[in-house]
Motif scaffolding. Structure first.
Motif, PDB file in Angstrom:
ATOM      1  N   GLU A 169     -28.716  -3.082 -76.222  1.00 49.14           N
ATOM      2  CA  GLU A 169     -27.294  -3.146 -75.930  1.00 49.14           C
ATOM      3  C   GLU A 169     -27.002  -3.161 -74.429  1.00 49.14           C
ATOM      4  OE1 GLU A 169     -23.324  -0.574 -76.988  1.00 49.14           O
ATOM      5  OE2 GLU A 169     -25.024  -0.523 -78.348  1.00 49.14           O
ATOM      6  N   ASN A 170     -27.647  -2.326 -73.656  1.00 48.66           N
ATOM      7  CA  ASN A 170     -27.366  -2.232 -72.220  1.00 48.66           C
ATOM      8  C   ASN A 170     -28.455  -2.916 -71.393  1.00 48.66           C
ATOM      9  OD1 ASN A 170     -29.308  -0.405 -72.919  1.00 48.66           O
ATOM     10  ND2 ASN A 170     -28.533   1.244 -71.646  1.00 48.66           N
ATOM     11  N   TYR A 171     -28.800  -4.144 -71.784  1.00 48.36           N
ATOM     12  CA  TYR A 171     -29.872  -4.874 -71.110  1.00 48.36           C
ATOM     13  C   TYR A 171     -29.559  -5.101 -69.631  1.00 48.36           C
ATOM     14  CZ  TYR A 171     -26.909  -9.007 -71.426  1.00 48.36           C
ATOM     15  OH  TYR A 171     -25.870  -9.887 -71.294  1.00 48.36           O
ATOM     16  N   ASN A 172     -28.288  -5.335 -69.296  1.00 48.51           N
ATOM     17  CA  ASN A 172     -27.937  -5.661 -67.911  1.00 48.51           C
ATOM     18  C   ASN A 172     -28.202  -4.488 -66.970  1.00 48.51           C
ATOM     19  OD1 ASN A 172     -25.865  -4.275 -69.196  1.00 48.51           O
ATOM     20  ND2 ASN A 172     -24.240  -5.301 -68.077  1.00 48.51           N
ATOM     21  N   THR A 173     -27.814  -3.280 -67.358  1.00 49.72           N
ATOM     22  CA  THR A 173     -28.067  -2.127 -66.486  1.00 49.72           C
ATOM     23  C   THR A 173     -29.551  -1.776 -66.448  1.00 49.72           C
ATOM     24  OG1 THR A 173     -27.541  -0.633 -68.308  1.00 49.72           O
ATOM     25  CG2 THR A 173     -25.769  -1.123 -66.755  1.00 49.72           C
ATOM     26  N   THR A 174     -30.250  -2.011 -67.548  1.00 41.94           N
ATOM     27  CA  THR A 174     -31.693  -1.749 -67.582  1.00 41.94           C
ATOM     28  C   THR A 174     -32.412  -2.656 -66.593  1.00 41.94           C
ATOM     29  OG1 THR A 174     -31.510  -1.152 -69.919  1.00 41.94           O
ATOM     30  CG2 THR A 174     -33.714  -1.607 -69.078  1.00 41.94           C
ATOM     31  N   VAL A 175     -32.044  -3.937 -66.569  1.00 39.64           N
ATOM     32  CA  VAL A 175     -32.666  -4.887 -65.643  1.00 39.64           C
ATOM     33  C   VAL A 175     -32.339  -4.494 -64.202  1.00 39.64           C
ATOM     34  CG1 VAL A 175     -32.634  -7.283 -64.835  1.00 39.64           C
ATOM     35  CG2 VAL A 175     -32.725  -6.803 -67.279  1.00 39.64           C
ATOM     36  N   ARG A 176     -31.077  -4.177 -63.928  1.00 39.31           N
ATOM     37  CA  ARG A 176     -30.675  -3.807 -62.562  1.00 39.31           C
ATOM     38  C   ARG A 176     -31.407  -2.550 -62.103  1.00 39.31           C
ATOM     39  NH1 ARG A 176     -25.044  -3.014 -62.700  1.00 39.31           N
ATOM     40  NH2 ARG A 176     -24.798  -5.230 -62.307  1.00 39.31           N
ATOM     41  N   ASN A 177     -31.445  -1.523 -62.946  1.00 37.74           N
ATOM     42  CA  ASN A 177     -32.103  -0.258 -62.562  1.00 37.74           C
ATOM     43  C   ASN A 177     -33.596  -0.456 -62.330  1.00 37.74           C
ATOM     44  OD1 ASN A 177     -29.652   1.042 -62.768  1.00 37.74           O
ATOM     45  ND2 ASN A 177     -30.036   1.801 -64.838  1.00 37.74           N
ATOM     46  N   ALA A 178     -34.255  -1.256 -63.156  1.00 35.99           N
ATOM     47  CA  ALA A 178     -35.688  -1.506 -62.990  1.00 35.99           C
ATOM     48  C   ALA A 178     -35.958  -2.283 -61.710  1.00 35.99           C
ATOM     49  CB  ALA A 178     -36.234  -2.259 -64.192  1.00 35.99           C
ATOM     50  N   ARG A 179     -35.098  -3.252 -61.415  1.00 36.38           N
ATOM     51  CA  ARG A 179     -35.258  -4.040 -60.186  1.00 36.38           C
ATOM     52  C   ARG A 179     -35.079  -3.147 -58.961  1.00 36.38           C
ATOM     53  NH1 ARG A 179     -31.719  -5.870 -56.792  1.00 36.38           N
ATOM     54  NH2 ARG A 179     -29.933  -5.632 -58.187  1.00 36.38           N
ATOM     55  N   GLU A 180     -34.047  -2.309 -59.004  1.00 34.18           N
ATOM     56  CA  GLU A 180     -33.783  -1.419 -57.864  1.00 34.18           C
ATOM     57  C   GLU A 180     -34.881  -0.366 -57.723  1.00 34.18           C
ATOM     58  OE1 GLU A 180     -29.852  -0.005 -58.690  1.00 34.18           O
ATOM     59  OE2 GLU A 180     -28.902  -1.818 -57.864  1.00 34.18           O
ATOM     60  N   ALA A 181     -35.478   0.078 -58.826  1.00 36.07           N
ATOM     61  CA  ALA A 181     -36.562   1.062 -58.760  1.00 36.07           C
ATOM     62  C   ALA A 181     -37.783   0.489 -58.058  1.00 36.07           C
ATOM     63  CB  ALA A 181     -36.929   1.525 -60.165  1.00 36.07           C
TER      64      ALA A 181
ATOM     65  N   SER B 287     -24.812  -8.743 -64.386  1.00 30.49           N
ATOM     66  CA  SER B 287     -23.379  -8.470 -64.557  1.00 30.49           C
ATOM     67  C   SER B 287     -22.971  -8.485 -66.029  1.00 30.49           C
ATOM     68  CB  SER B 287     -22.552  -9.489 -63.777  1.00 30.49           C
ATOM     69  OG  SER B 287     -22.734 -10.786 -64.313  1.00 30.49           O
ATOM     70  N   GLY B 288     -23.875  -8.917 -66.914  1.00 26.70           N
ATOM     71  CA  GLY B 288     -23.590  -8.947 -68.339  1.00 26.70           C
ATOM     72  C   GLY B 288     -22.862 -10.197 -68.784  1.00 26.70           C
ATOM     73  N   LYS B 289     -22.719 -11.175 -67.899  1.00 23.66           N
ATOM     74  CA  LYS B 289     -22.030 -12.416 -68.235  1.00 23.66           C
ATOM     75  C   LYS B 289     -22.939 -13.392 -68.972  1.00 23.66           C
ATOM     76  CE  LYS B 289     -18.862 -12.150 -64.343  1.00 23.66           C
ATOM     77  NZ  LYS B 289     -18.471 -12.735 -63.055  1.00 23.66           N
ATOM     78  N   MET B 290     -24.239 -13.125 -68.954  1.00 22.01           N
ATOM     79  CA  MET B 290     -25.209 -14.014 -69.604  1.00 22.01           C
ATOM     80  C   MET B 290     -26.221 -13.168 -70.359  1.00 22.01           C
ATOM     81  SD  MET B 290     -27.846 -16.546 -67.685  1.00 22.01           S
ATOM     82  CE  MET B 290     -29.343 -17.058 -68.465  1.00 22.01           C
ATOM     83  N   THR B 291     -26.520 -13.590 -71.570  1.00 22.39           N
ATOM     84  CA  THR B 291     -27.604 -12.939 -72.305  1.00 22.39           C
ATOM     85  C   THR B 291     -28.841 -13.815 -72.171  1.00 22.39           C
ATOM     86  OG1 THR B 291     -26.895 -14.015 -74.329  1.00 22.39           O
ATOM     87  CG2 THR B 291     -26.138 -11.774 -73.986  1.00 22.39           C
ATOM     88  N   PRO B 292     -29.945 -13.245 -71.766  1.00 24.70           N
ATOM     89  CA  PRO B 292     -31.147 -14.061 -71.576  1.00 24.70           C
ATOM     90  C   PRO B 292     -31.723 -14.530 -72.904  1.00 24.70           C
ATOM     91  CG  PRO B 292     -31.646 -11.744 -71.228  1.00 24.70           C
ATOM     92  CD  PRO B 292     -30.165 -11.841 -71.423  1.00 24.70           C
ATOM     93  N   ASP B 293     -32.264 -15.749 -72.901  1.00 18.55           N
ATOM     94  CA  ASP B 293     -32.927 -16.263 -74.097  1.00 18.55           C
ATOM     95  C   ASP B 293     -34.262 -15.530 -74.254  1.00 18.55           C
ATOM     96  OD1 ASP B 293     -34.172 -17.438 -71.905  1.00 18.55           O
ATOM     97  OD2 ASP B 293     -34.554 -19.325 -72.919  1.00 18.55           O
ATOM     98  N   PRO B 294     -34.932 -15.670 -75.396  1.00 18.35           N
ATOM     99  CA  PRO B 294     -36.174 -14.914 -75.628  1.00 18.35           C
ATOM    100  C   PRO B 294     -37.252 -15.162 -74.570  1.00 18.35           C
ATOM    101  CG  PRO B 294     -35.392 -15.832 -77.685  1.00 18.35           C
ATOM    102  CD  PRO B 294     -34.504 -16.376 -76.609  1.00 18.35           C
TER     103      PRO B 294
END
Length: 161
Positions: A73-85, A109-116
């Motif tokens: 559900e919160n893929y966008n924040t997970t990606v951002r936090n991992a990148r910043e870490a 930003s959550g405007k796009m859902t990544p494909d598999p």
């Protein structure tokens, strides 16, 4: 069995199926007028075995087209936090996975859902999990838990032709 639009009782032995607004539903005779009545599915054909006798069971092709994994559900924040870490900029992440910076911006930003395919790239580069297994859902538990009063007709306004 109830009509999926108005909730009136429908014959269980010979239910009417109608295609209304692109969806095939079990409906009563009155609600069937809102769409086109669908034919009953054809009876299964029996295959003959090597000895020329008919098999008692038809040949079935079991194929599951539904995905077994779903994006968290919160893929966008997970990606951002991992990148910043990892102290990477969006440009750095884009270079690592061969994607444009604008794609990374839209994902974060959550405007796009990544494909598999892109999801797998992000998981590998950032060492995170973005896909979760989806268990088979038993529809009967939802049918039994409902009060029986909610139908599609209670929610949607029906336009008469």
């Amino acid at each position: 069995m109830e009509c999926e639009i108005c909730g009136k009782p429908v014959s269980e032995t010979n239910p009417t199926r109608a295609k209304i607004e692109g969806s095939v539903m079990v409906v009563c005779k009155e609600c069937a007028k809102l769409g086109t009545i669908q034919k009953a599915p054809p009876k299964p054909r029996f295959q003959q075995n090597k000895k020329g006798r008919k098999n008692t069971q038809p040949k079935r092709n079991y194929r599951n087209d539904e995905p077994t994994e779903e994006l968290i559900e919160n893929y966008n924040t997970t990606v951002r936090n991992a990148r910043e870490a990892k102290n990477w900029s969006r440009e750095d992440l884009g270079k690592k996975i061969n994607e444009r910076v604008s794609v990374i911006n839209r994902i974060e930003s959550g405007k796009m859902t990544p494909d598999p395919k892109l999801t797998k790239k992000l998981e590998k580069a950032l060492n995170i999990t973005l896909l979760e297994n989806v268990n088979d859902v038993d529809l009967n538990q939802f049918i039994n838990s409902s009060s029986g009063e909610r139908t599609l007709g209670n929610i949607v306004k029906i336009k008469r032709k």
